[in-house]
Design an enzyme around this catalytic site. Structure first.
Site, PDB file in Angstrom:
ATOM      1  N   GLU A 288     -31.506 -34.061  26.684  1.00 40.53           N
ATOM      2  CA  GLU A 288     -30.805 -34.402  25.442  1.00 40.53           C
ATOM      3  C   GLU A 288     -29.316 -34.080  25.501  1.00 40.53           C
ATOM      4  O   GLU A 288     -28.477 -34.918  25.175  1.00 40.53           O
ATOM      5  CB  GLU A 288     -31.442 -33.668  24.263  1.00 40.53           C
ATOM      6  CG  GLU A 288     -30.679 -33.890  22.963  1.00 40.53           C
ATOM      7  CD  GLU A 288     -31.275 -33.159  21.757  1.00 40.53           C
ATOM      8  OE1 GLU A 288     -32.366 -32.588  21.880  1.00 40.53           O
ATOM      9  OE2 GLU A 288     -30.638 -33.176  20.697  1.00 40.53           O
TER      10      GLU A 288
ATOM     11  N   GLU B 131     -33.975 -27.648   9.897  1.00 39.51           N
ATOM     12  CA  GLU B 131     -33.309 -28.946   9.867  1.00 39.51           C
ATOM     13  C   GLU B 131     -33.881 -29.857   8.780  1.00 39.51           C
ATOM     14  O   GLU B 131     -34.200 -31.023   9.018  1.00 39.51           O
ATOM     15  CB  GLU B 131     -33.397 -29.610  11.248  1.00 39.51           C
ATOM     16  CG  GLU B 131     -32.770 -28.740  12.331  1.00 39.51           C
ATOM     17  CD  GLU B 131     -32.710 -29.365  13.710  1.00 39.51           C
ATOM     18  OE1 GLU B 131     -33.594 -30.166  14.028  1.00 39.51           O
ATOM     19  OE2 GLU B 131     -31.774 -29.038  14.451  1.00 39.51           O
TER      20      GLU B 131
ATOM     21  N   GLU C 153     -22.041 -29.260  34.498  1.00 41.20           N
ATOM     22  CA  GLU C 153     -21.425 -28.171  33.721  1.00 41.20           C
ATOM     23  C   GLU C 153     -19.900 -28.220  33.864  1.00 41.20           C
ATOM     24  O   GLU C 153     -19.157 -28.057  32.894  1.00 41.20           O
ATOM     25  CB  GLU C 153     -21.938 -26.809  34.194  1.00 41.20           C
ATOM     26  CG  GLU C 153     -21.319 -25.640  33.422  1.00 41.20           C
ATOM     27  CD  GLU C 153     -21.852 -24.283  33.860  1.00 41.20           C
ATOM     28  OE1 GLU C 153     -22.060 -24.086  35.069  1.00 41.20           O
ATOM     29  OE2 GLU C 153     -22.052 -23.420  32.986  1.00 41.20           O
TER      30      GLU C 153
ATOM     31  N   GLU D 265     -39.720 -22.337  25.387  1.00 40.98           N
ATOM     32  CA  GLU D 265     -39.606 -23.801  25.304  1.00 40.98           C
ATOM     33  C   GLU D 265     -38.415 -24.304  26.124  1.00 40.98           C
ATOM     34  O   GLU D 265     -37.285 -23.866  25.929  1.00 40.98           O
ATOM     35  CB  GLU D 265     -39.442 -24.212  23.833  1.00 40.98           C
ATOM     36  CG  GLU D 265     -39.382 -25.717  23.621  1.00 40.98           C
ATOM     37  CD  GLU D 265     -39.259 -26.108  22.133  1.00 40.98           C
ATOM     38  OE1 GLU D 265     -40.071 -25.649  21.306  1.00 40.98           O
ATOM     39  OE2 GLU D 265     -38.326 -26.859  21.816  1.00 40.98           O
TER      40      GLU D 265
ATOM     41  N   ASP E  33     -29.521 -24.512  21.478  1.00 36.94           N
ATOM     42  CA  ASP E  33     -30.290 -25.762  21.563  1.00 36.94           C
ATOM     43  C   ASP E  33     -30.131 -26.450  22.910  1.00 36.94           C
ATOM     44  O   ASP E  33     -29.465 -27.480  22.994  1.00 36.94           O
ATOM     45  CB  ASP E  33     -29.800 -26.699  20.439  1.00 36.94           C
ATOM     46  CG  ASP E  33     -30.813 -27.772  20.103  1.00 36.94           C
ATOM     47  OD1 ASP E  33     -31.907 -27.763  20.675  1.00 36.94           O
ATOM     48  OD2 ASP E  33     -30.496 -28.622  19.243  1.00 36.94           O
TER      49      ASP E  33
HETATM   50  C1  GCU Z   1     -32.608 -30.567  18.368  1.00 38.78           C
HETATM   51  C2  GCU Z   1     -32.773 -32.051  18.416  1.00 38.78           C
HETATM   52  C3  GCU Z   1     -33.599 -32.568  17.289  1.00 38.78           C
HETATM   53  C4  GCU Z   1     -34.911 -31.816  17.241  1.00 38.78           C
HETATM   54  C5  GCU Z   1     -34.666 -30.330  17.193  1.00 38.78           C
HETATM   55  C6  GCU Z   1     -35.938 -29.502  17.331  1.00 38.78           C
HETATM   56  O1  GCU Z   1     -31.799 -30.200  17.308  1.00 38.78           O
HETATM   57  O2  GCU Z   1     -31.511 -32.664  18.407  1.00 38.78           O
HETATM   58  O3  GCU Z   1     -33.809 -33.927  17.485  1.00 38.78           O
HETATM   59  O4  GCU Z   1     -35.656 -32.219  16.155  1.00 38.78           O
HETATM   60  O5  GCU Z   1     -33.838 -29.948  18.255  1.00 38.78           O
HETATM   61  O6  GCU Z   1     -36.124 -28.930  18.384  1.00 38.78           O
HETATM   62  O7  GCU Z   1     -36.719 -29.431  16.421  1.00 38.78           O
END
Ligand code: GCU
Length: 838
Positions: free
Chosen positions: A406, A298, A525, A400, A378
């Site tokens: 979220e 990311e 869900e 994890e 995710d």
């Molecule tokens: C998700 C989340 C991000 C976070 C990422 C991660 O995409 O929205 O905010 O940084 O996970 O786990 O690194």
């Protein structure tokens, strides 16, 4: 009336037992905490026992650090095995069952004192908390516990995604929904770490032994001199509770902090930089547990940026840690390209973890652990386990999870997630054709790893509720319990949590909250994303409200591939992305074949027509419609069921939860209508029951007589009933007026409006000139989830005024008083006969 509670003590309230239960406990003489220090886990255990017993039983006991022979028969003695031996209590520990690191033996005694024996100091503290938990639940009133407790995994960590916020004064937490950071503010570690200490207490009570204190999207400013000292203070605050700290690193720190020309992990100056920094950290934090690393993910830099392998990057950190003790690198497998081309039907983000990591197995230093999100994408509402769990044999893993919700309603919706985690932990990967449950892989049993286990993104904040919702604390509690024993049923854990948090003895309280909790995941869900399609929230913005269209048409790879005929990801090897084949053969075969893929993962693995028949006999599209109606219908029952607990728990917590559940019930209808109308528009197949698009009791704002209001198109379209809403064009007052077209009668008036940031508009609703309700659009300061700035599916919400007598033809007006950017937006009103949900 019960005294008000803030939630700060969570499940460690030590509420008094009833006199009946109290009377079944014999008076203990005193507490012996076999400790030499005053801030070590054993002395903390002594204080905790003292406070707990005083509150639960009403007995005031003294704490001594020495055992004095015979008079100690009715004492509670807590200490390590070796302290017991040194104190003349060898007999008590002579024939104990084997205790592993952090394990403990608990003998609650038969009213004549108790022995709590830790393998180490941390174990002794865990034993004290276990004793208090049993006591507080009334479980020691008629039973004696003599039992050894050993952990199912050595790594039981929480991850905080707290930001340093060096450039803005916030104390923000990435994906945090419980207030501001308890660790950092304005670029520095907070001076007052009292909440950190309280957090460590909660963590120790659920046997969590590590906390990574800052965001995985880290900053090199973490390591300026002031913060190094601050990190030391955090470690000092948590150490008495047996919680070690670790930090998340920013890969480019050598460039950013030291001005080096590169952060190449093979560059000697870079290696030296990390060695020196690590030495500095250990000087201040001798028991630091290690580094978490998010790299090449990311937009973050990483070894690949410098032409090196992920293993070369991880190993550099691992070697820097080695001279100082047992420090580990928790290297995150969350590496993927977020600019994927959707037009290529072979592309699949779910394949990334295996593609990046599987071939590196065997190349990592022995203190590198790969931290794998439980599913391939995710933290969605439903995912299969990550296939990477089946590939790493020589490299231990951490599974994890995410305690903060979220993608599951951000603590403004209640979702008890342990049942979802159970589906992952109990999943059999069939490695080499043999039973290999994810929990046994993570626990180290399958491949014989010593150090492996769990981490969860917790993101507690400084709100007194910690997570923003009292009920969501069941997730933190359950996470700790599952780390320790991943075989424990989610419902048993929930019941313990309820007894500790709300009432140990009132069956109405216990049963009601259990039912809401156990129904909450399937309910969410049902009204968010079904059949493995993922949570259909807006993935391009706050990840909160519905926006099914946002999943596709971008590079993030959370695709649904929905067109007018079909939807779902074809992840088969035969015609799709090949993801199914990343699992071991038996599992791969099951997911490859549409017949053997469970319905709840159908759209995860297969691209099917809307008319595809499920095992239930329903078509996919009708399942979507029905599930959204059923789920949101059930969400309406949560506030009603909660209402039955009024007076049985303290008003402060009762009201907070009542507010949240009422909000959730309203927003679940926003979800229902958005998702259903989106797919109706896509495929054109009507709802067999004719509900979707037909709302009998609804009057659209745009069809009312407007004064000071103007009609706007809402984006996404399905976030408004009929695609449009009204917003004030007047800066002071706007009115939407209509006449009741329905027969005279008592009505539950529902008003759907939008509450976003930028101001707190006020509203009134009048029937024949009489005010029957008023409210303020201030949810952004009350709900704590990530708020939207726009009129959309995040901000859409509902308020009710129930039991209002409305005559046929009566004049009904909604008056909005805009405030700043909040232009008192309005979607529709519903004049519902009592009991009707729509
Ligand atoms: C998700 C989340 C991000 C976070 C990422 C991660 O995409 O929205 O905010 O940084 O996970 O786990 O690194």
């Amino acid at each position: 009336m019960l005294p008000p509670e803030t939630g700060l003590d969570a499940w460690l309230r030590y509420a008094p037992l009833s006199e009946t239960l109290r009377s079944q406990h014999k008076q203990l003489s005193h507490i012996v905490a076999l400790s030499d220090g005053s801030a070590d886990p054993v002395s903390v255990a002594g204080q905790e026992l003292q406070e707990g017993i005083r509150k639960i039983l009403g007995h005031s006991l003294t704490v001594s650090s020495r055992h004095d022979g015979a008079s100690s028969d009715s004492a509670i003695v807590v200490g390590t095995v070796s302290a017991f031996q040194k104190s003349g209590l060898s007999a008590a520990v002579q024939s104990l069952p084997a205790l592993e690191e952090d394990g403990f033996w608990l003998d609650s005694g038969d009213g004549n004192g108790a022995h709590i024996v830790g393998q180490n100091e941390r174990g002794a503290l865990y034993g004290a908390f276990e004793y208090l938990s049993l006591l507080a639940q009334g479980k020691l009133a008629s039973a004696t516990v003599r039992k050894a407790y050993n952990p199912g995994a050595s790594i039981r960590y929480v991850n905080q995604w707290d930001n340093l916020d060096e450039n803005c004064p916030h104390g923000s937490i990435e994906r945090g929904y419980g207030g501001k950071s308890i660790f950092f503010r304005d670029g520095f570690v907070l001076e007052d770490l009292s909440r950190v200490r309280q957090y460590a207490r909660l963590l120790a009570s659920i046997r969590i032994n590590g906390c990574i204190v800052n965001n995985v999207n880290s900053s090199h400013e973490l390591f300026n001199e002031t913060n190094l000292e601050g990190l030391g203070r955090i470690a000092d605050a948590m150490r008495p509770y047996g919680v070690r700290i670790g930090v998340s690193l920013f890969f480019d720190t050598p460039r950013g902090l030291a001005g080096l020309p590169t952060s190449d992990p093979l560059d000697p100056a870079v290696v030296k930089f990390w060695e020196d920094l690590t030495a500095k950290l250990y000087k201040r934090i001798p028991d630091m547990l290690g580094y978490t690393i998010k790299a090449n993910s990311e937009g973050q830099p990483g070894p690949l940026t410098y032409g090196r392998t992920l293993a070369e990057g991880a190993n550099m950190f691992a070697r820097a840690l080695k001279p100082h003790g047992d420090g580990i690198v928790m290297y995150r497998a969350f590496v993927y390209n977020h600019h994927l081309d959707e037009a290529d039907l072979k592309n699949d983000r779910a394949n990334a973890a295996v593609e990046y990591f599987a071939h590196l197995d065997g190349e990592f230093e022995d203190n590198v652990i790969i931290q794998i999100k439980f599913g391939p994408i995710d933290f969605q509402i439903r995912e299969p386990p990550s296939p990477l769990f089946a590939h790493l044999r020589k490299t231990p893993v951490i599974c994890e999870f995410m305690v903060c919700q979220e993608y599951l309603g951000q603590q403004s919706h209640y979702v008890y997630m342990a049942p979802e985690w159970e589906t992952i932990l109990g999943f059999d990967m069939r490695i080499d054709g043999k039973q290999s449950l994810v929990r046994d892989i993570a626990g180290g049993k399958v491949h014989g790893w010593k150090r492996s286990g769990y981490a969860a993104v917790t993101n507690v904040g400084d709100d007194s509720t910690w997570l923003g919702h009292h009920l969501s604390m069941s997730n933190l509690y359950a996470y700790g319990r599952l780390c320790w024993d991943a075989t424990e049923p989610a419902q048993d854990i929930l019941l313990d949590w309820i007894r500790l948090t709300f009432s140990a003895e009132n069956s109405t309280v216990i049963d009601t909250i259990r039912d809401i909790g156990m129904e909450s995941w399937p309910t969410y869900e049902a009204y968010s994303g079904n059949l493995g399609i993922q949570t259909l929230c807006d993935i391009l913005y706050t990840h909160y409200g519905p926006s099914p269209g946002s999943q596709d048409g971008n590079g993030w790879g959370q695709w649904t591939r929905a067109d007018d005929k079909a939807l779902g990801m074809d992840r088969t090897a035969a015609t799709g992305t090949g993801n199914a084949a990343q699992y071991p053969p038996e599992v791969a075969a099951r997911f490859e074949n549409i017949e053997t893929t469970p319905d709840d993962l159908l759209l995860w693995f297969h691209h099917v027509p809307y008319t595809h028949k499920l095992k239930s006999g329903k078509t996919v599209i009708q399942h979507f419609y029905d599930a959204h109606y059923d789920g949101s219908q059930n969400a309406q029952t949560f506030p009603k069921r909660w209402a039955s607990l009024k007076g049985l728990i303290d008003d402060a917590r009762w009201e907070h939860v009542a507010f949240k559940l009422a909000y959730q019930a309203g927003h679940s209808l926003v979800w229902r209508d958005s998702v259903n109308n989106f797919y109706l528009a896509k495929c054109g197949i009507p709802d067999e029951k004719n509900r979707v698009g037909n709302y009998r009791w609804r009057i659209e704002a745009e069809s009312m007589q407007l004064e000071g209001y103007e009609v706007v198109d809402v984006t996404p379209r399905e976030a408004a009933s009929g695609g449009r809403a009204v917003v004030a064009s007047s800066p002071t007052k706007a009115t939407a007026t209509t006449r009741n077209p329905f027969p005279t009668g008592k009505r539950d008036i529902a008003v759907n409006y939008y509450d976003h940031t930028g101001g707190h508009a006020r509203y009134e609703i009048l029937v024949d000139g009489k005010v029957v309700g008023q409210w303020t659009g201030d949810l952004d300061t009350r709900l704590l989830h990530a708020f939207s700035e726009h009129v959309d599916g995040h901000s859409a919400t509902r308020v009710y005024f129930r039991g209002v007598e409305v005559k046929e033809g009566a004049e009904i007006s909604v008056v909005g008083y805009p405030d700043g950017k909040d232009k008192a937006p309005l979607d529709y009103i519903s004049l519902l006969p009592e009991g009707v949900v729509d």
